[in-house]
Design an enzyme around this catalytic site. Structure first.
Site, mmCIF file in Angstrom:
data_model
loop_
_atom_site.group_PDB
_atom_site.id
_atom_site.type_symbol
_atom_site.label_atom_id
_atom_site.label_comp_id
_atom_site.label_asym_id
_atom_site.label_seq_id
_atom_site.Cartn_x
_atom_site.Cartn_y
_atom_site.Cartn_z
ATOM 1 N N GLY A 243 -8.110 -3.016 5.717
ATOM 2 C CA GLY A 243 -8.609 -1.654 5.798
ATOM 3 C C GLY A 243 -9.006 -1.152 7.158
ATOM 4 N N GLU A 280 -7.930 -9.477 5.288
ATOM 5 C CA GLU A 280 -6.543 -9.191 4.909
ATOM 6 C C GLU A 280 -5.997 -7.970 5.636
ATOM 7 O OE1 GLU A 280 -6.687 -10.668 0.282
ATOM 8 O OE2 GLU A 280 -7.223 -8.601 0.749
ATOM 9 N N ARG A 283 -2.355 -2.759 8.078
ATOM 10 C CA ARG A 283 -2.106 -1.686 9.032
ATOM 11 C C ARG A 283 -2.451 -2.089 10.472
ATOM 12 N NH1 ARG A 283 -2.359 3.717 7.581
ATOM 13 N NH2 ARG A 283 -3.522 3.124 5.732
ATOM 14 N N CYS A 351 15.697 18.158 1.395
ATOM 15 C CA CYS A 351 15.793 19.506 0.852
ATOM 16 C C CYS A 351 14.478 20.005 0.299
ATOM 17 C CB CYS A 351 16.860 19.540 -0.225
ATOM 18 S SG CYS A 351 18.433 18.998 0.424
ATOM 19 N N GLU A 352 13.441 19.979 1.095
ATOM 20 C CA GLU A 352 12.214 20.674 0.712
ATOM 21 C C GLU A 352 11.372 20.993 1.928
ATOM 22 O OE1 GLU A 352 9.058 18.175 -1.186
ATOM 23 O OE2 GLU A 352 10.819 17.161 -1.960
HETATM 24 C C1 LIG Z 1 -3.721 -2.636 1.100
HETATM 25 C C2 LIG Z 1 -4.552 -3.842 1.043
HETATM 26 C C3 LIG Z 1 -4.864 -4.533 2.209
HETATM 27 C C4 LIG Z 1 -4.403 -4.079 3.572
HETATM 28 O O1 LIG Z 1 -4.989 -2.876 3.930
HETATM 29 P P1 LIG Z 1 -4.758 -2.287 5.413
HETATM 30 O O2 LIG Z 1 -5.499 -1.027 5.375
HETATM 31 O O3 LIG Z 1 -3.303 -2.117 5.606
HETATM 32 O O4 LIG Z 1 -5.345 -3.278 6.362
HETATM 33 C C5 LIG Z 1 -5.592 -5.684 2.106
HETATM 34 N N1 LIG Z 1 -6.019 -6.142 0.899
HETATM 35 C C6 LIG Z 1 -5.750 -5.486 -0.248
HETATM 36 C C7 LIG Z 1 -6.222 -6.044 -1.519
HETATM 37 C C8 LIG Z 1 -5.007 -4.323 -0.214
HETATM 38 O O5 LIG Z 1 -4.753 -3.674 -1.347
#
Ligand SMILES: *Cc1c(COP(=O)(O)O)cnc(C)c1O
Length: 423
Positions: A243, A280, A283, A351-352
């Site tokens: 996140g 995790e 992005r 096409c939008e």
């Molecule tokens: C989407 C997601 C992530 C990665 O989120 P980012 O914003 O891309 O870092 C990590 N863990 C879970 C469970 C997710 O659904």
């Protein structure tokens, strides 16, 4: 208006000998000429450095969220750099396994894993299941024979944290389809059930509050709730999800993965958390590593209204502007440091009218049809969320490093569109 802010370009971006933008020592115009446009051009060094930042602090408890960007080369790269990988569907699991990532280093997410997906993951020997619902526990109990070793699992909980981000990517609040709510007592019930189940070896608690989150305080809040809930359970692992936000446009700033990781560790220690902490990132690993190069096809000047610059891709290679109203910068790789005096709306070929890539772009005034135009920070949730809308062929992915441009995903061909069509 100023040239594109250099910090939004991939790490090895430079002005090459020809005066054009180079990435990983490869001239972007040459890559575009060789592989055609649109094309996703990744800086391999940038990807590796982001993985290394995460691994330096968390080891294999740094897990790359593959949904941000996945192909075999990316799965291999993240694993080579020491990360585990998270997958959320049978499809993502298949690609990670085909890339040669050991199942033991995979984490299986998802709020509605099917019986087939769970069976596939159990057979493969996936290292961690992140269990999201009582229904999933039921399914695991049906699938795991009483004689077999129970798979290691974490329970996904919602800590009741409102991450300050777009509604569609906020996942930590109580009103969510994901996980077991802490505040209502559902999470505690799930723990009881998991502990007493022969089909689950409960090793930890998991939460993910959302994506494109800039405030480290939101993560700290989540950690405080998680610490209070999870620490008394004495489980060995605690995962705070991904996140971390990234800057997309001029003026935005975000913590680095190292800064974010260090603060998480500090806050976890303050909250008395002794479990091994995991993250995790998706992005923050992949977004800034790539640009998308397009060719300008038409320029329509509407006096007193606006200029429209249409390129040869659009919402099929980057649906984020349409989905979330996301902003991007634009630049011409032939003159990377040029002033951008012309205002234009960068649109695609679908096409939008909603097919907008950059609502209010600034581009050099001498932009002409045939120019290669690039949008930086398109390495995450572009290729992975892409579609075949209008039967547009999906672009190739090229990894650039040390002057070598390596195509890792080829452009789709017309015949690919008919692979599943039985006529
Ligand atoms: C989407 C997601 C992530 C990665 O989120 P980012 O914003 O891309 O870092 C990590 N863990 C879970 C469970 C997710 O659904």
């Amino acid at each position: 208006m100023k040239p594109v802010p250099w910090n939004l370009l991939p790490e090895t971006a430079a002005v090459g000998e020809s005066g054009a933008l180079s990435i990983g020592g490869c001239d972007v115009l040459e890559v575009a000429a060789e592989y055609g446009t649109p094309v996703f051009i990744y800086d391999e060094e940038h990807l590796r450095n982001r993985c290394r930042e995460a691994v330096a602090l968390f080891g294999r408890h740094a897990t790359y969220a593959t949904k941000a960007f996945l192909c075999k080369a990316m799965a291999k790269l993240a694993h080579e750099e020491g990360m585990s990988l998270d997958v959320a569907t049978g499809g993502e699991l298949h690609i990670a396994l085909e890339a040669g990532v050991p199942a033991a280093d995979l984490v299986f997410h998802g709020n509605n894993k099917s019986v087939e997906e769970l069976r596939f993951a159990l057979r493969a020997g996936v290292g961690r299941f992140v269990v999201d619902s009582f229904d999933e526990i039921d399914r695991l109990e049906q699938l795991v024979p009483s004689t077999a070793e129970a798979p290691a699992a974490l329970l996904r909980v919602t800590p009741g944290v409102e991450a300050h981000t777009h509604e569609f990517i906020a996942t930590g609040q109580d009103d969510s389809k994901f996980g077991f709510t802490v505040s209502s007592g559902l999470a505690a019930k799930a723990v009881e059930r998991a502990i007493s189940s022969n089909a689950i070896n409960l090793v930890g608690i998991h939460a993910h509050i959302g994506s494109q989150v800039f405030r480290v305080e939101s993560f700290a809040q989540s950690l405080a709730v998680l610490g209070e809930f999870a620490e008394p359970l004495g489980l060995p692992e605690l995962v705070v999800g991904g996140g971390l936000g990234v800057p997309y446009v001029d003026g935005e700033e975000a913590p680095t993965i190292s800064q974010w990781g260090r603060i998480l560790k500090e806050r976890a220690a303050e909250a008395g958390i002794t479990a091994t902490l995991g993250i995790e990132p998706g992005r923050s690993i992949a977004a800034g590593a790539a640009i998308t190069a397009y060719t300008v096809g038409t320029i329509k000047r509407l006096d007193g209204i606006r200029n429209y610059v249409a390129v040869d891709g659009g919402m099929s290679d980057n649906p984020r502007p349409v989905l979330y109203g996301s902003g991007y910068e634009t630049m011409l790789p032939r003159s990377p440091k040029a002033q951008r005096e012309m205002q234009a709306r960068i649109v695609g070929k679908h096409c939008e009218s909603g097919d907008i890539l950059v609502r209010d772009a600034q581009i050099p005034a001498d932009t002409v049809v045939g120019d290669i135009l690039a949008t930086p920070v398109t390495g995450a949730y572009g290729h992975s969320m892409g579609s075949n809308y209008n039967k547009v062929l999906r672009p190739p992915v090229v990894f650039c490093a040390n002057g070598d441009a390596r195509q890792v995903v080829r452009r789709e061909r017309l015949d690919d569109l008919l692979i599943t069509d039985l006529g």
